[in-house]
Design an enzyme around this catalytic site. Structure first.
Site, PDB file in Angstrom:
ATOM      1  N   HIS A   1       0.686  -1.193   0.264  1.00  0.00           N
ATOM      2  CA  HIS A   1      -0.019   0.072   0.107  1.00  0.00           C
ATOM      3  C   HIS A   1       0.791   1.304  -0.193  1.00  0.00           C
ATOM      4  O   HIS A   1       2.095   1.155   0.386  1.00  0.00           O
ATOM      5  CB  HIS A   1      -0.979  -0.040   1.157  1.00  0.00           C
ATOM      6  CG  HIS A   1      -2.310  -0.801   0.891  1.00  0.00           C
ATOM      7  ND1 HIS A   1      -3.318  -0.056   0.518  1.00  0.00           N
ATOM      8  CD2 HIS A   1      -2.564  -1.932   0.858  1.00  0.00           C
ATOM      9  CE1 HIS A   1      -4.203  -1.068   0.178  1.00  0.00           C
ATOM     10  NE2 HIS A   1      -3.823  -2.111   0.345  1.00  0.00           N
TER      11      HIS A   1
ATOM     12  N   HIS B   1      15.608  22.460 -22.418  1.00  0.00           N
ATOM     13  CA  HIS B   1      15.382  21.125 -22.621  1.00  0.00           C
ATOM     14  C   HIS B   1      14.811  20.759 -24.140  1.00  0.00           C
ATOM     15  O   HIS B   1      15.371  19.771 -24.678  1.00  0.00           O
ATOM     16  CB  HIS B   1      14.120  21.017 -21.731  1.00  0.00           C
ATOM     17  CG  HIS B   1      14.636  20.987 -20.375  1.00  0.00           C
ATOM     18  ND1 HIS B   1      13.957  19.826 -19.537  1.00  0.00           N
ATOM     19  CD2 HIS B   1      15.215  21.774 -19.570  1.00  0.00           C
ATOM     20  CE1 HIS B   1      14.579  19.978 -18.277  1.00  0.00           C
ATOM     21  NE2 HIS B   1      15.072  21.298 -18.298  1.00  0.00           N
TER      22      HIS B   1
HETATM   23  C1  HCA Z   1      -8.195  -5.883   2.007  1.00  0.00           C
HETATM   24  C2  HCA Z   1      -6.824  -6.079   2.464  1.00  0.00           C
HETATM   25  C3  HCA Z   1      -5.929  -6.358   1.653  1.00  0.00           C
HETATM   26  C4  HCA Z   1      -5.899  -7.965   1.425  1.00  0.00           C
HETATM   27  C5  HCA Z   1      -4.697  -8.383   0.860  1.00  0.00           C
HETATM   28  C6  HCA Z   1      -4.669  -9.882   0.221  1.00  0.00           C
HETATM   29  C7  HCA Z   1      -4.669  -5.809   2.307  1.00  0.00           C
HETATM   30  O1  HCA Z   1      -8.735  -4.924   1.321  1.00  0.00           O
HETATM   31  O2  HCA Z   1      -9.211  -6.609   2.158  1.00  0.00           O
HETATM   32  O3  HCA Z   1      -5.761 -10.399   0.457  1.00  0.00           O
HETATM   33  O4  HCA Z   1      -3.879 -10.326  -0.221  1.00  0.00           O
HETATM   34  O5  HCA Z   1      -4.105  -4.801   2.057  1.00  0.00           O
HETATM   35  O6  HCA Z   1      -4.087  -6.424   3.326  1.00  0.00           O
HETATM   36  O7  HCA Z   1      -6.191  -5.597   0.510  1.00  0.00           O
HETATM   37 CU    CU Z   2      -4.922  -4.100  -0.213  1.00  0.00          CU
END
Ligand code: HCA
Ligand code: CU
Length: 387
Positions: free
Chosen positions: A204, A297
């Site tokens: 993330h 540039h």
């Molecule tokens: C979610 C969480 C998830 C799961 C990722 C996965 C995360 O939104 O359910 O199941 O591999 O970021 O942990 O996206």
């Molecule tokens: Cu996720």
């Protein structure tokens, strides 16, 4: 070879306000298949019956990509996934100590029993299914919990363990919470038990480090990396597909593994249908990603575009271009005039200077100057000045 799992249809649809109808999901799956992603995570069928229908239709679409669905760690949800006929099932259940204590109110042993029960059920129902277990929030979970849960899951029939950085906590420069560390340690510890699952990573972007963490995981030997189109997803989203592919190629992957020229169509379609405009300066896919502006540039790229670029946009079916405005000098105007077939005007130095002045004047009024449409009008105006 590294594999790509695209989750635009699952994680991407967890972006607030984003909804793709089953038809649009099918179109997005077609683009992803053309690009050559290995796995399309198409949704969680327990969320809504329409999502279940969309997954089933995509499964029947005859794609080369494997089609997957997401599931909570319970038998009912897994049964709904199996009913869609997918090739791939992703089950997630956190074994972070905080989550076990404060949310689930169970100990690690009970959590592991639950994981084993659900995975064994799926494996028994479909011996050919690819099954992934994700210890959600893995990088904020004790390594011993992750190893114990992953080991039990693999023995129960899981093929893939995904290390999820659910909150964007990972950092490539902190040895204890880097993706490199998690991937390497998990691989080594499971190998000691003669277990060899594929390792996937899900990063993330809460601190803007998703791509760096994914590349750190790649360096550590990850087998599968999760992405979405435009980096869509919960909060700040996850790794952006186009950015990951370009960086993987930069790190030695074969560009022929993917049909990069379809990325533009995919991004346009997704952006239009989720009503989120792509920022012009978005790396790789933004409209300015290969547009040069300042006089210095433009002068240099007229000789060789790589003097101010480190990516060949041609591999994406894109041509580098330049923009006119207050930063423009003689070289930009010269190139623009050549581009629209008016090189004859270059003989008149005074006229060219007049055009530059007009371009700057327009730019100061906050106008963007398109070479094909605006420049001819400026030329006309400047020519009048001389007649
Ligand atoms: C979610 C969480 C998830 C799961 C990722 C996965 C995360 O939104 O359910 O199941 O591999 O970021 O942990 O996206
Ligand atoms: Cu996720």
């Amino acid at each position: 070879m590294i594999k790509i799992l695209d989750s635009t249809l699952r994680e991407g649809e967890q972006t607030p306000g984003v909804y793709f109808s089953p038809d649009k999901k099918m179109r997005i799956a077609e683009f992803l298949d053309q690009i050559g992603v290995d796995i399309i995570e198409a949704g969680n069928p327990a969320v809504d019956s329409e999502i279940a229908l969309a997954i089933t239709k995509i499964v029947q679409g005859g794609f080369k990509s494997k089609i997957g669905a997401h599931s909570l760690c319970n038998i009912d949800n897994v049964q709904k996934v199996l009913d869609c006929g997918v090739d791939f099932l992703g089950v997630f259940f956190s074994v972070s100590q905080k989550r076990l204590d404060e949310d689930y109110h169970i100990n690690l042993e009970t959590a592991i029993e639950k994981i084993i029960k659900v995975v064994s059920f799926a494996r028994e129902k479909n011996p050919n299914l690819l099954i992934r277990y994700t210890p959600e929030d893995a990088v904020r979970s004790p390594m011993k919990n992750i190893i114990a849960a992953a080991s039990a899951a693999v023995q129960a029939g899981v093929n893939i363990i995904s290390i999820a950085d659910t909150t964007g906590y990972s950092n490539p420069f902190d040895p204890q919470r880097s993706m490199y560390f998690y991937v390497k340690t998990l691989k080594e510890e499971l190998k000691k038990q003669n277990l060899h699952p594929q390792i996937e990573v899900h990063c993330h972007n809460d601190k803007g480090l998703a791509l760096a963490n994914a590349l750190d995981a790649y360096r550590g030997g990850a087998d599968i990396i999760d992405v979405t189109t435009m980096g869509l997803g919960e909060r700040a989203g996850i790794v952006d597909l186009a950015q990951l592919l370009i960086n993987l190629i930069d790190m030695g992957e074969d560009e022929k593994s993917w049909q990069l020229e379809y990325l533009q169509d995919l991004y346009k379609f997704v952006s239009e249908n989720c009503y989120i405009p792509l920022p012009p300066h978005q790396p790789i896919m933004g409209s300015h990603a290969f547009t040069h502006y300042a006089g210095v540039h433009v002068k240099a790229i007229a000789k060789n575009q790589m003097l101010y670029q480190s990516i060949h946009p041609e591999i994406l079916g894109i041509k580098s271009k330049f923009s006119l405005g207050i930063q423009s000098g003689y070289a930009a105007i010269e190139m623009s005039l050549k581009q629209i077939g008016r090189e004859d005007l270059l003989n008149n130095q005074d006229l060219v200077i007049k055009i530059i002045t007009e371009v700057k004047l327009m730019a100061k009024q906050g106008n963007s100057i398109d070479i094909e449409t605006e420049l001819p009008l400026i030329i006309e105006k400047s020519l009048k000045h001389y007649s």
